[in-house]
Motif scaffolding. Structure first.
Motif, PDB file in Angstrom:
ATOM      1  N   ILE A 143       0.856  -1.189   0.000  1.00 57.55           N
ATOM      2  CA  ILE A 143       0.000   0.000   0.000  1.00 57.55           C
ATOM      3  C   ILE A 143       0.895   1.243   0.000  1.00 57.55           C
ATOM      4  CG2 ILE A 143      -1.772   1.298   1.229  1.00 57.55           C
ATOM      5  CD1 ILE A 143      -2.770  -1.280   2.393  1.00 57.55           C
ATOM      6  N   ASN A 144       0.678   2.133  -0.956  1.00 56.23           N
ATOM      7  CA  ASN A 144       1.472   3.350  -1.064  1.00 56.23           C
ATOM      8  C   ASN A 144       0.570   4.564  -1.212  1.00 56.23           C
ATOM      9  OD1 ASN A 144       4.315   2.494  -1.172  1.00 56.23           O
ATOM     10  ND2 ASN A 144       3.641   1.317  -2.939  1.00 56.23           N
ATOM     11  N   ASN A 145       1.087   5.699  -0.803  1.00 53.20           N
ATOM     12  CA  ASN A 145       0.390   6.950  -0.992  1.00 53.20           C
ATOM     13  C   ASN A 145       0.569   7.398  -2.437  1.00 53.20           C
ATOM     14  OD1 ASN A 145      -0.534   9.588  -0.985  1.00 53.20           O
ATOM     15  ND2 ASN A 145       0.160   9.961   1.090  1.00 53.20           N
ATOM     16  N   LEU A 146      -0.531   7.662  -3.137  1.00 49.71           N
ATOM     17  CA  LEU A 146      -0.451   8.098  -4.532  1.00 49.71           C
ATOM     18  C   LEU A 146       0.378   9.366  -4.684  1.00 49.71           C
ATOM     19  CD1 LEU A 146      -4.080   7.544  -5.859  1.00 49.71           C
ATOM     20  CD2 LEU A 146      -2.031   6.299  -6.518  1.00 49.71           C
ATOM     21  N   MET A 147       0.236  10.278  -3.743  1.00 52.69           N
ATOM     22  CA  MET A 147       0.963  11.538  -3.836  1.00 52.69           C
ATOM     23  C   MET A 147       2.470  11.327  -3.772  1.00 52.69           C
ATOM     24  SD  MET A 147       0.655  14.758  -4.392  1.00 52.69           S
ATOM     25  CE  MET A 147      -1.072  15.134  -4.101  1.00 52.69           C
ATOM     26  N   GLU A 148       2.911  10.239  -3.140  1.00 50.09           N
ATOM     27  CA  GLU A 148       4.341   9.963  -3.059  1.00 50.09           C
ATOM     28  C   GLU A 148       4.946   9.797  -4.448  1.00 50.09           C
ATOM     29  OE1 GLU A 148       6.304   9.760  -0.050  1.00 50.09           O
ATOM     30  OE2 GLU A 148       4.486  10.889   0.429  1.00 50.09           O
ATOM     31  N   GLY A 149       4.190   9.203  -5.365  1.00 52.00           N
ATOM     32  CA  GLY A 149       4.678   9.034  -6.728  1.00 52.00           C
ATOM     33  C   GLY A 149       4.921  10.369  -7.409  1.00 52.00           C
ATOM     34  N   TYR A 150       3.993  11.312  -7.228  1.00 53.16           N
ATOM     35  CA  TYR A 150       4.146  12.622  -7.838  1.00 53.16           C
ATOM     36  C   TYR A 150       5.263  13.418  -7.163  1.00 53.16           C
ATOM     37  CZ  TYR A 150      -0.113  11.879 -10.504  1.00 53.16           C
ATOM     38  OH  TYR A 150      -1.048  11.394 -11.386  1.00 53.16           O
ATOM     39  N   LYS A 151       5.374  13.298  -5.851  1.00 56.47           N
ATOM     40  CA  LYS A 151       6.438  13.996  -5.132  1.00 56.47           C
ATOM     41  C   LYS A 151       7.807  13.501  -5.576  1.00 56.47           C
ATOM     42  CE  LYS A 151       5.844  14.511  -0.672  1.00 56.47           C
ATOM     43  NZ  LYS A 151       5.436  14.214   0.724  1.00 56.47           N
ATOM     44  N   TYR A 152       7.916  12.200  -5.842  1.00 60.19           N
ATOM     45  CA  TYR A 152       9.187  11.657  -6.319  1.00 60.19           C
ATOM     46  C   TYR A 152       9.505  12.170  -7.727  1.00 60.19           C
ATOM     47  CZ  TYR A 152      12.669   8.412  -8.111  1.00 60.19           C
ATOM     48  OH  TYR A 152      13.793   7.881  -8.695  1.00 60.19           O
ATOM     49  N   ALA A 153       8.489  12.208  -8.583  1.00 62.90           N
ATOM     50  CA  ALA A 153       8.696  12.619  -9.976  1.00 62.90           C
ATOM     51  C   ALA A 153       9.087  14.089 -10.096  1.00 62.90           C
ATOM     52  CB  ALA A 153       7.443  12.344 -10.797  1.00 62.90           C
ATOM     53  N   PHE A 154       8.776  14.912  -9.071  1.00 59.13           N
ATOM     54  CA  PHE A 154       9.080  16.341  -9.122  1.00 59.13           C
ATOM     55  C   PHE A 154       9.836  16.789  -7.874  1.00 59.13           C
ATOM     56  CE2 PHE A 154       5.380  15.679 -11.813  1.00 59.13           C
ATOM     57  CZ  PHE A 154       5.760  16.341 -12.972  1.00 59.13           C
ATOM     58  N   SER A 155      10.777  15.964  -7.440  1.00 68.04           N
ATOM     59  CA  SER A 155      11.495  16.231  -6.203  1.00 68.04           C
ATOM     60  C   SER A 155      12.727  17.109  -6.388  1.00 68.04           C
ATOM     61  CB  SER A 155      11.917  14.904  -5.550  1.00 68.04           C
ATOM     62  OG  SER A 155      12.747  14.162  -6.436  1.00 68.04           O
ATOM     63  N   GLN A 156      13.271  17.166  -7.609  1.00 67.23           N
ATOM     64  CA  GLN A 156      14.492  17.916  -7.857  1.00 67.23           C
ATOM     65  C   GLN A 156      14.219  19.119  -8.763  1.00 67.23           C
ATOM     66  OE1 GLN A 156      17.236  16.957  -6.229  1.00 67.23           O
ATOM     67  NE2 GLN A 156      16.127  15.187  -5.408  1.00 67.23           N
ATOM     68  N   THR A 157      15.125  20.086  -8.689  1.00 69.25           N
ATOM     69  CA  THR A 157      15.000  21.258  -9.550  1.00 69.25           C
ATOM     70  C   THR A 157      15.000  20.867 -11.024  1.00 69.25           C
ATOM     71  OG1 THR A 157      16.176  22.600  -7.902  1.00 69.25           O
ATOM     72  CG2 THR A 157      16.012  23.503 -10.122  1.00 69.25           C
ATOM     73  N   GLU A 158      15.823  19.853 -11.386  1.00 68.95           N
ATOM     74  CA  GLU A 158      15.900  19.396 -12.770  1.00 68.95           C
ATOM     75  C   GLU A 158      14.580  18.804 -13.258  1.00 68.95           C
ATOM     76  OE1 GLU A 158      18.053  18.673 -10.396  1.00 68.95           O
ATOM     77  OE2 GLU A 158      19.762  19.907 -11.044  1.00 68.95           O
ATOM     78  N   ASP A 159      13.756  18.313 -12.320  1.00 66.92           N
ATOM     79  CA  ASP A 159      12.470  17.722 -12.701  1.00 66.92           C
ATOM     80  C   ASP A 159      11.486  18.769 -13.214  1.00 66.92           C
ATOM     81  OD1 ASP A 159      13.410  15.225 -11.882  1.00 66.92           O
ATOM     82  OD2 ASP A 159      12.719  15.517  -9.830  1.00 66.92           O
ATOM     83  N   TRP A 160      11.752  20.044 -12.923  1.00 70.33           N
ATOM     84  CA  TRP A 160      10.854  21.110 -13.359  1.00 70.33           C
ATOM     85  C   TRP A 160      11.358  21.821 -14.614  1.00 70.33           C
ATOM     86  CZ3 TRP A 160       6.169  21.565 -11.161  1.00 70.33           C
ATOM     87  CH2 TRP A 160       5.988  20.983  -9.902  1.00 70.33           C
ATOM     88  N   ARG A 161      12.651  21.665 -14.924  1.00 68.41           N
ATOM     89  CA  ARG A 161      13.226  22.432 -16.032  1.00 68.41           C
ATOM     90  C   ARG A 161      12.595  22.068 -17.371  1.00 68.41           C
ATOM     91  NH1 ARG A 161      18.411  22.156 -14.766  1.00 68.41           N
ATOM     92  NH2 ARG A 161      18.199  24.135 -13.676  1.00 68.41           N
ATOM     93  N   GLY A 162      12.520  20.773 -17.668  1.00 65.58           N
ATOM     94  CA  GLY A 162      11.917  20.343 -18.924  1.00 65.58           C
ATOM     95  C   GLY A 162      10.460  20.759 -19.046  1.00 65.58           C
ATOM     96  N   PRO A 163       9.637  20.448 -18.034  1.00 62.08           N
ATOM     97  CA  PRO A 163       8.232  20.864 -18.102  1.00 62.08           C
ATOM     98  C   PRO A 163       8.040  22.362 -18.319  1.00 62.08           C
ATOM     99  CG  PRO A 163       8.517  19.238 -16.375  1.00 62.08           C
ATOM    100  CD  PRO A 163       9.889  19.549 -16.897  1.00 62.08           C
ATOM    101  N   LEU A 164       8.845  23.192 -17.631  1.00 64.31           N
ATOM    102  CA  LEU A 164       8.703  24.636 -17.798  1.00 64.31           C
ATOM    103  C   LEU A 164       9.149  25.080 -19.193  1.00 64.31           C
ATOM    104  CD1 LEU A 164       9.855  26.102 -14.354  1.00 64.31           C
ATOM    105  CD2 LEU A 164       7.551  25.559 -15.148  1.00 64.31           C
ATOM    106  N   ASN A 165      10.127  24.366 -19.761  1.00 66.15           N
ATOM    107  CA  ASN A 165      10.587  24.727 -21.107  1.00 66.15           C
ATOM    108  C   ASN A 165       9.494  24.573 -22.154  1.00 66.15           C
ATOM    109  OD1 ASN A 165      13.221  25.601 -20.638  1.00 66.15           O
ATOM    110  ND2 ASN A 165      14.049  23.521 -20.657  1.00 66.15           N
ATOM    111  N   TYR A 166       8.567  23.638 -21.953  1.00 70.18           N
ATOM    112  CA  TYR A 166       7.426  23.528 -22.866  1.00 70.18           C
ATOM    113  C   TYR A 166       6.658  24.853 -22.898  1.00 70.18           C
ATOM    114  CZ  TYR A 166       7.713  18.406 -23.361  1.00 70.18           C
ATOM    115  OH  TYR A 166       8.104  17.131 -23.669  1.00 70.18           O
TER     116      TYR A 166
END
Length: 420
Positions: free
Chosen positions: A261-284
């Protein structure tokens, strides 16, 4: 249409408009620097502020949750396109027609968790991690995320997986890409589904002020580095604003025996945990907001435009008016749903999606199989209640081309929105 000319459909906005956005961006980032300076001084002066900051600090998971890596929902695969590696989850028989799922922002392939298993019974399903997101490569440079580059990457990806044409289902950012890809590569798109997202020509100038990603936000993120740092700092707050429905559904049962059993939000927090995780999305967004589709261009493929009536990210009228760019379309408004109807109201969403994608012939065949079976299987559950699904739609007429299989299938549903 030649390879070079097909992207002439995408046109850049006037330079004067770009200059105004750049000027406002400088002001917004200067204000952010002043805010950070003030916070730094306050922390040095007041020790209680430092204590409060440490208490409020968000702890991001350092390992990806099991439900995002296991193969229960599909096979995890990678494709290398020149210098970019793309991750995707694949399900269903490869001999079936292909459905390509493009997630939104901030999201990843896991956003389609309620659709993959349903669609895989009839289609070859590909849930892609867009470039810059999650397990796909994350190029640093802004020019790697221009509309032309992204559409070319998508075309090459489909060629790499031997898909000559696909049905594209896109949500949010994925739908913006879907709109542009359908315009620039019409021969590769059988059907197009836009989830909660207006056409690019209507989106950028009609953002509600209450949206967390409004015009001021678009202007603020134009400069590099600082916006990424600010987004990472406020990552949990941003994710909670985008996915309030996940906070109500705190657990996800995984594994064959249902023991994990896992918290769904944990998956999203992991996917956007680093500054680099936001660079590509913002570049769009740094690129896409300056492009429009050439006037007079419309999509010839069948289109489904579906949105929630409580969406606070984009205006409902902009989503509905997007039908002006479609020759053959259906509009579905999902009641009591926000910006992510495919997650919030997955049963109703899946019913509408399947009815649109499968068409009359498959619908009749599936209905006969369900009737012959003593137990109501998936098809019986999906199509048995389709009348209730259609109650929240409005009929505008029926001018669809007879060649499309879905046109006849919708004739039995009197209150679907069809082009007049």
């Amino acid at each position: 249409m030649t390879q070079s000319k097909q992207y002439d459909i995408l046109q850049v906005v006037p330079k004067r408009q770009i200059f105004k956005v750049g000027l406002r961006c400088l002001v917004a980032n200067l204000l952010l620097l002043l805010k950070w300076l003030f916070e730094c001084i306050r922390c040095r002066v007041h020790k209680t502020t430092i204590m409060r900051r440490s208490i409020e600090q968000v702890h991001f998971p350092n390992m990806q949750p099991n439900f995002m890596t296991e193969s229960k929902m599909g096979r995890h695969s990678y494709v290398k396109l020149e210098n970019t590696k793309l991750h995707y989850v694949e399900a269903g028989c490869r001999s079936n027609p292909t459905v390509l799922l493009l997630h939104g922002f901030p999201d990843c392939w896991f956003g389609w968790r309620y659709q993959i298993s349903e669609l895989s019974q009839y289609f070859h399903v590909i849930a892609l991690d867009l470039k810059g997101f999650n397990d796909s490569d994350k190029p640093l440079w802004r020019f790697d995320y221009t509309p032309r580059t992204i559409c070319e990457d998508l075309r090459k990806f489909l060629i790499a997986i031997s898909a000559k044409s696909v049905s594209v289902v896109g949500h949010d950012l994925g739908a913006i890409i879907g709109w542009m890809f359908a315009h620039t590569n019409p021969e590769m798109v059988d059907k197009f589904v836009s989830v909660s997202t207006p056409h690019p020509n209507l989106l950028w100038d009609n953002l509600p002020r209450s949206s967390p990603f409004n015009r001021r936000w678009l202007e603020f993120i134009q400069l590099p580095y600082l916006p990424e740092m600010e987004m990472q700092h406020n990552a949990e707050r941003t994710l909670k604003k985008c996915y309030p429905h996940i906070l109500k559904d705190k657990t996800f049962i995984s594994g064959t025996n249902g023991s994990v059993i896992n918290n769904l939000m944990e998956g999203y927090k992991y996917a956007f945990s680093q500054t680099e995780d936001w660079r590509g999305p913002l570049n769009y967004y740094r690129n896409f907001m300056f492009f429009r589709v050439k006037d007079g261009e419309t999509l010839q493929c069948p289109c489904l435009i579906i949105t929630g009536n409580e969406d606070r990210i984009y205006k409902l009228e902009s989503v509905v008016k997007s039908s002006d760019y479609c020759e053959n379309f259906v509009i579905k408004i999902v009641e009591q749903s926000g910006h992510a109807p495919h997650q919030e109201m997955s049963t109703e969403f899946n019913s509408t999606l399947l009815k649109f994608l499968i068409g009359k012939r498959m619908l009749l065949k599936s209905s006969e199989s369900a009737t012959a079976s003593p137990s109501r299987g998936l098809v019986g559950r999906v199509f048995g209640g389709i009348g209730a699904v259609a109650n929240n739609t409005v009929r505008l007429g029926n001018n669809l081309k007879d060649g499309y299989s879905f046109a006849t299938a919708f004739n039995s549903v009197p209150n679907f929105m069809l082009k007049s």
